[in-house]
Design a protein around this motif. Structure first.
Motif, short mmCIF file in Angstrom:
data_model
loop_
_atom_site.label_atom_id
_atom_site.label_comp_id
_atom_site.label_asym_id
_atom_site.label_seq_id
_atom_site.Cartn_x
_atom_site.Cartn_y
_atom_site.Cartn_z
N LEU A 22 0.94 -1.37 -0.05
CA LEU A 22 -0.07 -0.01 -0.04
C LEU A 22 0.84 1.18 0.17
O LEU A 22 0.61 2.14 -0.75
CB LEU A 22 -0.87 -0.09 1.26
CG LEU A 22 -2.07 -1.08 1.08
CD1 LEU A 22 -2.93 -1.08 2.40
CD2 LEU A 22 -3.03 -1.00 -0.10
N PRO A 26 3.38 3.80 -5.02
CA PRO A 26 3.60 4.96 -5.75
C PRO A 26 4.99 4.75 -6.15
O PRO A 26 5.37 5.36 -7.44
CB PRO A 26 3.53 6.10 -5.05
CG PRO A 26 2.65 5.66 -3.78
CD PRO A 26 2.98 4.06 -3.73
N CYS A 42 -9.42 -1.11 -14.69
CA CYS A 42 -9.40 -0.18 -13.73
C CYS A 42 -9.87 1.06 -14.11
O CYS A 42 -9.85 2.34 -13.57
CB CYS A 42 -7.87 0.15 -13.17
SG CYS A 42 -6.78 0.70 -14.58
N SER A 46 -5.23 7.05 -14.49
CA SER A 46 -4.72 7.82 -13.51
C SER A 46 -4.05 6.78 -12.42
O SER A 46 -4.39 5.68 -12.27
CB SER A 46 -5.94 8.33 -12.99
OG SER A 46 -6.61 7.71 -12.27
N TRP A 47 -3.26 7.52 -11.54
CA TRP A 47 -2.34 6.75 -10.70
C TRP A 47 -3.47 6.16 -9.68
O TRP A 47 -3.24 4.87 -9.24
CB TRP A 47 -1.55 7.70 -9.68
CG TRP A 47 -0.94 6.83 -8.62
CD1 TRP A 47 0.27 6.14 -8.74
CD2 TRP A 47 -1.48 6.94 -7.22
NE1 TRP A 47 0.52 5.65 -7.75
CE2 TRP A 47 -0.55 6.10 -6.54
CE3 TRP A 47 -2.28 7.29 -6.45
CZ2 TRP A 47 -0.67 5.64 -5.41
CZ3 TRP A 47 -2.69 6.92 -5.38
CH2 TRP A 47 -1.69 6.10 -4.78
N PHE A 48 -4.56 6.79 -9.24
CA PHE A 48 -5.45 6.01 -8.13
C PHE A 48 -6.17 5.09 -8.77
O PHE A 48 -6.17 3.75 -8.13
CB PHE A 48 -6.41 7.25 -7.50
CG PHE A 48 -7.31 6.72 -6.36
CD1 PHE A 48 -6.62 6.25 -5.35
CD2 PHE A 48 -8.61 6.44 -6.87
CE1 PHE A 48 -7.54 5.83 -4.39
CE2 PHE A 48 -9.61 5.98 -5.74
CZ PHE A 48 -8.97 5.71 -4.51
N ALA A 49 -6.57 5.36 -10.25
CA ALA A 49 -7.39 4.07 -10.75
C ALA A 49 -6.41 2.80 -10.84
O ALA A 49 -6.95 1.79 -10.74
CB ALA A 49 -7.80 4.60 -12.00
N SER A 50 -5.38 3.02 -11.37
CA SER A 50 -4.31 1.98 -11.58
C SER A 50 -3.94 1.40 -10.31
O SER A 50 -3.60 0.29 -10.10
CB SER A 50 -3.13 2.55 -12.30
OG SER A 50 -2.27 3.46 -11.69
N TRP A 51 -3.91 2.08 -9.37
CA TRP A 51 -3.52 1.56 -7.87
C TRP A 51 -4.48 0.62 -7.36
O TRP A 51 -4.40 -0.50 -7.09
CB TRP A 51 -3.33 2.80 -6.98
CG TRP A 51 -3.28 2.40 -5.54
CD1 TRP A 51 -2.10 1.96 -4.62
CD2 TRP A 51 -4.31 2.35 -4.57
NE1 TRP A 51 -2.25 1.72 -3.51
CE2 TRP A 51 -3.67 2.10 -3.16
CE3 TRP A 51 -5.82 2.84 -4.42
CZ2 TRP A 51 -4.47 1.72 -2.05
CZ3 TRP A 51 -6.38 2.57 -3.39
CH2 TRP A 51 -5.73 2.08 -2.20
N LYS A 52 -5.81 1.20 -7.47
CA LYS A 52 -6.99 0.18 -7.18
C LYS A 52 -7.21 -1.18 -8.08
O LYS A 52 -7.24 -2.25 -7.74
CB LYS A 52 -8.59 0.85 -7.21
CG LYS A 52 -8.72 1.94 -6.42
CD LYS A 52 -10.14 2.24 -6.30
CE LYS A 52 -10.53 2.93 -7.69
NZ LYS A 52 -12.03 3.18 -7.36
#
Length: 503
Positions: A22, A26, A42, A46-52
């Motif tokens: 987690l 990044p 995803c 975007s970073w947040f979408a790819s993170w999820k």
């Protein structure tokens, strides 16, 4: 005495990875020139979408690949993973491009990056070596000669797990544990022979090696790249390899001495230490530690893979008992009359069909993993820059209604032909049969694997009645990163069949 091994690596290892990952996500590898390739699983890049999406991939990679295949038919797409983006290919032309690419698209480098083998095993693990040629040539040629020993070892293992001959009562068995022991003992009876292949500590070390590597891979995945060399000082399997060395190290030393004085002949002793020495490509591979790494790499590629296919097939047999009479009749007609030989095992076409359907429905969502070594343009114009991982969407080959009508329905005789063959052959890779890969990197051990699995299934079907415990059914597979494996706690009930029982 039986060996259970460390059989919960997928759950434990990836749970650790998730918890550690987690804050580290990044720092994962960025999008390497892939913005022109559509994104699946995803919603956006975007970073947040790819993170999820990367988190989702751990438990629903198969669903993500299926979504991408439906959303972008006939096109390449990309999905996020904990190690970065992976490009997923979907067409027969893409398969042909991969087959022709050779070392521009590297299988060895792809596996090394996915498993972090430079850190978790040894830098030697990612270097080209003669292991594939060993499996293709002397090992495969030796299966026929070694079959009586393989058969004996599988029967001996069954007898240690199975209900007593004197009892006609249902008893439970945990399938993955049974199949890990069948796989480990059957393969090592051929590779190192008696008595080592039955030593409990030796078996435990070899079975648990894969679990240890995957646990460490999961943890290493969550560690930023610049810290991995430091983590590798204590997060590796070297101590486990050293423990195995005490069982077979002297045998390697004996083969090395014979190689130096010119007395080593490939056919002198039919075992893996001899072949590893004989097929070494240079002097660096003739060091004892290097030979041990090669030996354990072959374990990594075999024991659990064979056990998983075997356990899935046993679960499917228990769930679809309507196929047992036909399979028993085939076994009696061939093995009962003509004997248990490697060639006769290969004649079990109905069993081949059942196994193929089990593998088709239980197989991985992705196949043909490769790392792009130089910028590569596919025949449809899609360019993937160097440094990225690619794979093929097996869902397009194995779960397509156009290829396999009513693909969501289990049909154990789907591949069986009236002339007593299967189409395609179980060991022949093709555009629509990718469980063993394709091209020059198709699994070289598939002939040994099928011989072991079919022998074990034939004995189970012929000698035992099977069923699920009351009130239960086939348990769902555990899926990690798009790769299903049978539930580690799955049980069946079995009892010995009475001679004269109807088919």
């Amino acid at each position: 005495m039986t060996v259970s091994g460390a059989v919960t690596w997928s759950t434990v290892g990836w749970t650790i990875a998730l918890l550690v990952a987690l804050p580290a996500l990044p720092l994962l590898k960025p999008n390497l020139g892939l913005r022109h390739i559509p994104t699946a699983g995803c919603g956006s890049q975007s970073w947040f979408a790819s993170w999820k999406g990367a988190i989702r991939f751990i438990t629903d990679g198969k669903g993500m690949v299926a979504e991408g295949y439906r959303e972008f038919p006939g096109r390449a797409f990309k999905i996020p993973t904990l190690t970065g983006w992976m490009v997923v290919l979907t067409t027969e032309d893409h398969i042909e491009d991969i087959r022709r690419a050779r070392e521009q698209l590297s299988f060895v480098a792809g596996v090394a990056e996915l498993l972090h083998t430079d850190y978790t095993i040894s830098p030697l693990a990612s270097k080209p070596n003669g292991s594939v040629e060993i499996v293709r040539s002397p090992l495969t040629r030796h299966i026929n000669t070694a079959y009586p020993e393989i058969h004996d070892e599988l029967i001996t293992t069954f007898n240690q797990f199975a209900p007593s001959h004197d009892l006609q009562e249902w008893e439970p068995t945990t399938l993955v544990n049974l199949c890990l022991n069948l796989s480990a003992r059957g393969t090592h009876r051929m590779l190192v022979g008696l008595p080592i292949c039955r030593d409990p500590e030796y078996l435990e070390l070899n079975i648990s090696f894969t679990a240890t590597v995957f646990n460490m891979t999961a943890a290493m995945t969550a560690i930023p790249g610049f810290l991995r060399p430091y983590a590798a000082q204590w997060m590796n399997v070297r101590s486990q390899i050293q423990k195995v060395k005490k069982f077979i190290g002297n045998r390697f030393l004996d083969r090395l001495a014979k190689q130096r004085d010119g007395s080593l002949e490939e056919d002198m002793t039919k075992d893996l230490p001899t072949w590893l020495v004989a097929y070494a490509q240079d002097d660096s591979e003739l060091q004892l530690d290097a030979l041990m790494v090669r030996f354990m790499q072959l374990n990594l590629a075999s024991i659990h893979s064979i056990a998983n296919v075997m356990a899935d097939a046993m679960l499917d047999l228990t769930a679809h008992q309507e196929y047992l009479p036909a399979l028993r009749q085939e076994i009696e007609d061939i093995l009962g009359k003509d004997g248990w030989t490697k060639n006769n095992i290969a004649r079990l076409a109905k069993m081949d069909s059942f196994l193929m359907e089990s593998m088709r429905t239980s197989g991985s969502a992705i196949q043909l993993l490769r790392k792009v070594m130089t910028d590569f343009t596919f025949s449809d114009g899609t360019t993937v820059p160097r440094g990225n991982l690619i794979c093929f969407a097996a869902v397009s080959a194995h779960q397509s209604n156009e290829v396999y009508p009513d693909a969501d329905t289990f049909n154990g005789l789907r591949f069986y032909q009236e002339d007593g063959t299967t189409k395609p052959s179980i060991t022949t890779p093709g555009y629509h049969w990718l469980v063993f890969g394709h091209g020059s990197h198709a699994c070289p051990g598939r002939f040994l694997a099928m011989t072991l699995i079919k022998t074990a299934l034939a004995h189970l079907i012929r000698e035992f009645d099977i069923k699920f415990p009351e009130g239960t059914s086939r348990p769902a597979s555990t899926v990690v990163g798009g790769s299903p494996s049978p539930s580690r706690t799955a049980q069946i009930l079995w009892k010995r069949r009475v001679k004269g029982d109807v088919m």
